[in-house]
Design an enzyme around this catalytic site. Sequence first.
Site, PDB file in Angstrom:
ATOM      1  NE  ARG A  50      -2.425   0.461   3.625  1.00 41.61           N
ATOM      2  CZ  ARG A  50      -1.709   0.958   4.635  1.00 41.61           C
ATOM      3  NH1 ARG A  50      -1.239   2.207   4.575  1.00 41.61           N
ATOM      4  NH2 ARG A  50      -1.435   0.222   5.696  1.00 41.61           N
ATOM      5  CE1 TYR A 102     -17.643  11.080 -15.992  1.00 40.06           C
ATOM      6  CE2 TYR A 102     -16.261  11.295 -14.043  1.00 40.06           C
ATOM      7  CZ  TYR A 102     -17.067  10.531 -14.865  1.00 40.06           C
ATOM      8  OH  TYR A 102     -17.289   9.209 -14.566  1.00 40.06           O
ATOM      9  CG  ASP A 174     -10.043  15.754 -15.084  1.00 36.26           C
ATOM     10  OD1 ASP A 174      -9.218  15.241 -15.869  1.00 36.26           O
ATOM     11  OD2 ASP A 174     -11.090  15.169 -14.738  1.00 36.26           O
ATOM     12  CE  LYS A 199     -12.807   7.994 -18.846  1.00 35.59           C
ATOM     13  NZ  LYS A 199     -12.599   7.917 -17.391  1.00 35.59           N
TER      14      LYS A 199
END
Length: 380
Positions: A50, A102, A174, A199
């Site tokens: 982690r 978005y 973003d 993406k």
Amino acid sequence: MTTKTYRSATLLVHQGIDRDPATGASAIPIYQASTYHHVGGQPGEYDYARSGNPSRRQVEDAIALLEGGVRGFAYATGMAAIGSALALLKSGDHLIAPNDLYGGSWRYLSTVLPEQGITTSFVDITDLNRIEAAITPATKAIFLETPSNPLFNITDIRAVTALARQRGLLTLLDNTFMTPLLQRPLELGVDVVIHSATKFLGGHSDLMAGLVTTADPQLAKRLKYFQNAFGAVLAPFDSFLLARGIKTLKLRLEAAQRSAQDLAERLQDHPAVARVWFPGLVDFAGRELHFSQASGAGAVLSFELKEQARVAPLLQQIKLPIIAPSLGGVETILTHCWSMSHAAIPAETKLRLGIRETLLRISVGIEDVEDLWEDLAAAL
């Protein structure tokens, strides 16, 4: 690998580490281990997966290198990246965000952050006066998305970051649509850059990932602390897929961008189409501003049909594009924004913003553009 003279295409291929230091392998192995041996009871560079993993470190170093950051951070999804970046805020803080963005981001900012005591004002982020009017004593950050999704509103990044610095505010952007290949927000003054690497960076619709980077060492320390504490990190195998996808970004994006320009121009002339949004069009309203801060138009466009009755037949008859709420794959993806990517936004809000049921978004892939046009024209 030294980076002092390499250009973007070379950086994409070689990234931060271009061969496994242990074996010389041409790809960093998938380190599937969840924990690491502490020699003599002392932790090494890696102590628990982690906190750090060599496969994940590869893509974290890559996004920092590509964007010009000091450190990168990889998360399980794009929304995990957005949520983790916004963890820089605390209860009582106020955020300013675009009213056109978005749908997943809108949902997080409007429903999750308030439960954490963080309020958001959604404004026309392209208007500096509206941003300034929205600033309160509690305001701590401005969230940006340019071009916006799905209406391609263009924000003056330099002007907003200058205002933010003057008022002591963080800026987060973003950069999913543009990628670091076409737009480099840190160089324009942005504090934190976010990507849905699901993406274009991944590019093959076969993984989910989010990336964040910053050029500020103190912000990097805070982002690292939260990443480790919260634990929404990217898995080793997905890290491997993402590193591989990044290597071909330039080839994929340039091919898709050429086809997007072609399709946008043809759609603009089609009798069934009312309007097309794409920065590459000569009459696009924000074209000059966009190209003052980005080096390309991208591979995503939106268009609106004149008649709502044509939407269902188009979605039923089209064959090549995947119909889905995503973008950035090698295959063309067609999205009905109202019911897919922006379904989380209330109907009255969508209508007020100009997101109507006749609006569609295309993320253009790398198929032959003539095949795409023949399919699209037949469905129209």
